[in-house]
Structure formats: structure tokens, C-alpha cells
Design an enzyme around this catalytic site. Sequence first.
Site, short mmCIF file in Angstrom:
data_model
loop_
_atom_site.label_atom_id
_atom_site.label_comp_id
_atom_site.label_asym_id
_atom_site.label_seq_id
_atom_site.Cartn_x
_atom_site.Cartn_y
_atom_site.Cartn_z
N LYS A 5 -11.77 -9.06 -6.79
CA LYS A 5 -10.72 -9.95 -6.33
C LYS A 5 -10.55 -11.12 -7.33
O LYS A 5 -11.56 -11.70 -7.75
CB LYS A 5 -11.10 -10.50 -4.94
CG LYS A 5 -10.03 -11.36 -4.35
CD LYS A 5 -10.44 -11.90 -2.99
CE LYS A 5 -9.45 -12.97 -2.58
NZ LYS A 5 -9.93 -13.78 -1.48
N ASN B 30 8.41 -4.42 -3.29
CA ASN B 30 9.76 -4.92 -3.02
C ASN B 30 10.08 -4.69 -1.54
O ASN B 30 9.26 -4.16 -0.80
CB ASN B 30 10.77 -4.23 -3.93
CG ASN B 30 10.68 -2.73 -3.80
OD1 ASN B 30 10.95 -2.17 -2.73
ND2 ASN B 30 10.27 -2.06 -4.87
#
Length: 421
Positions: A309, A230
Site C-alpha cells: 500500500k 471511470n
Amino acid sequence: YKIRGTPDREDQRMRRKDGQPMLKGKTVVLAVSGSIAAYKIASLASALGKLHADVQVLMTQNATNFINPITFETLTGNKCLVDTFDRNFQYSVEHVALAKRADVVLVAPASANVIGKIANGIADDMLTTTVMACKCKKIISPAMNTQMFENPIVQDNLKKLEHYGYEVIQPAVGLLACKDVGKGKMPEPETLLEYILQEVAYEKDLKGKKILVTAGPTQEPIDPVRYLTNHSSGKMGYAIAKVCSMRGAEVTLVSGKTAIKPPLFVDVVPVTTAREMYEAVTGRSDRQDIVIKAAAVADYRPKTISEQKVKKTDGELSIEMERTDDILKYLGEHKRANQFLCGFSMETEHMLENSRKKLKKKNLDMIVANNVKVEGAGFAGDTNIVTLITGDDETQLPLLSKEETAVEIMNKILEQTEKQL
Ligand code: CTP
């Protein structure tokens, strides 16, 4: 050189508990001896002046070879004192008056010669006689060539000074004037300022209190490359930790990843994920008198973290999420007697109503509510607009710097804890 924030509000950003500029009425003696680092003390004198301190500069004769006393006189508005026997001034009497008035003395840069003299009781000039006469806290910042610094005589002198209550700032490692790279560099003026502020900026009204503060965002990994987070900058939590420490508390700061330099007098515990923050906080919370949770903790994390990934495909991607532990709720459920719990509440609508609910639900003593959508409040900036909500009281604070907000939060917590007694 700036202390913090924007230059025009600089001197108003740092205010004491009583609303006064931080160093108003404080006398700071800067004792400058002969080392190339002497020129850096000009920035320090200037920064202290902006905080309204009465700055008195003392120089050894050797120091005047590195920086002109007029520089300090211009910056401080005070006569720079060099020679005890200057016939124009009654220094021999004045140095005692100054020593009585001083709230803190910083000897920086402190040469091997000055360290040796002070440690062995030699007072033969303005600087050494004044330092000798001062009863306040004395801080020494040695600056010299590494080999000189490591000389056992210098080390013994420093130990002796510590024994007599002087605080020695360890020199930094870096490129020295002699082109050697090693230990012996005077730390930057910002660091020296931190030492001075720690000593004199606030009344020590949190002395004896153990305070844990959390700050910053958490990061929840998706794969080795990506994470969810955030916008929390950590500024509010760091400001609280610093203010608590300057007010005399023993402070632990559990911090998510931020771009802020770790504060000097605070025990910083770095964490990344909500889980790590949970472990770090719950493992320490029992020992705390006050816990302040300013961190923006993720409520959800990816259920599985991919070892490799995640490669893109043509279709859409959804990530299954699971709840993290609510750290504050846990603390509320396990609160020990006389422990004060303060949470933060970041809302975009129904701020007061939602925050009051959180106060109750998490069994908190106080919640600091802010609305991210209000200009001047929220994550990234240096200011905030908050409402302090307790069981029986609501205080709406105006737009303040995060430091000032931190001061007000701690004032309210002190007032509440005194009520509880
Ligand atoms: N908090 C926490 N652990 C979590 C989530 C939040 O300790 N997993 C703490 C925060 O540090 C803050 C307070 O709870 O002090 C409120 O955080 P906030 O995100 O505003 O509220 P939530 O309780 O997460 O509720 P919601 O997200 O629904 O607003």
C-alpha cells in the site's frame, strides 16, 4: 416486482425491432401445478401482462390449493383454466384452440407428478391435455423437495422431456418449503421471464451470427488497495448483448466489473484491467462476425503497481502513467473479411467530428457516438441519446432506453452487413 427501470415507463422500455411492445400479439401459456412456488407465478403473469402478452393460465386442481385462480384472472383478464370438464366452458375444444395459438408454454412450478405425466403421455386434466397439444416451445421449471428432485425416476422423466425438445430450467438451491436446504427451488419470476423473452421477444434475425460485445469499465491498479477507473455502468453493453442473444446470435460478453447480473444466455468473460480485456477480446475476435466495443477502456495505467500500500507523506504525489493497448484499433488493423466492427465514442465536445475521426482512424464500420454532458445520455442511467455513424450515413436516435438503443444499433448493423453482401 419490476422488470427494469422506472415503473411508469416499464411497458414502454422494452420494444421490439418494429417498435411494438415486446410481447404484443404473443400468447404465453403459464401452466401451474401444485407446489408452494405457485404463488410466485402471479408476479410473472403480471410482468408478462405489462409487456402486452396475452397470458393464459392453466392450473392443476392441486395448484388451486396454493393460489386462487381469481388472482390470475384479475392479472391477465383471461379465464384461468382448471378442469377439462367444467360444464360452463367448452374446454375440451378450447384447449386445442389455445394450444394452436400458444407461442410458448412454461410449466412452472412443475411438480414431480406433472413432470411424470407429461413425460409419459398421460393427459387427464386441462393442463396436461393442453401441454400435450402444444407444438410450440415448452419450458419446464421443476420445483420440489431435493430428494424428490434427485429421485432417478424424476431425473429420467426430465431427460425424456429434454429428448423431446422441452427445455428444463435447473432448479435453484435454497431453503425449501420443507425446511431442507438443497436443490429444488423454482427460480425467481425474473429468471422465468428471461426464458420466455429469450424464446418469443424477438424475431431470430441474428441467428447464425457470432457476436462479441465488451461492456463496463476497466480498473487499473495502483497498489493492492487502490485503482483508477471511470463511471461506466456497463448497462449499454449488457443491453446490446441481451438483445443480440434474444435475436438468436451466439454472444460473448467481455465485461469489466459491473453491478449487473450476468445475462442468462450469454457467455460472459469477466475481466478487470485493459490488458485482460485486450487478451480476452483479441483471443476471440477471429471467430466473430460482429464485434461491438461498448466498454470504457482506460487509455492509461500506472507504470508500476506498488506491491505494498502506498503510504501518504506530507508532500504531493504523482503517478507515472503509460498507455494501454487500444483494443479497437488493433481489431481494425486485423479485421477479417466480412467482419463488422462497431466502436463507441464518448465525448464531451465536438462529438460528431471526433467520432468520425475515430471511425476512420480505427478502421471501423460504425461508431456509436454520445455526449456524456447531454441529459439522458451517458453512463449511469437507463437511457441514452446516440448518433450512429457509418462511412456514408449518420442517424441521430432520440432519447431511448438502453434496450431500445441496442435494438436500433443492431437494426443498423444488420442493414449495413446486408449492404456489404
Ligand atoms: N477503446 C479500446 N481500447 C482502448 C481505448 C478505447 O478498444 N484502450 C475503444 C472503446 O471501447 C470505444 C472506442 O475505443 O469503443 C472509443 O473509445 P473512447 O474512449 O471514446 O476514445 P479513445 O479512442 O480512447 O479516444 P479519446 O480518449 O482520445 O477520446
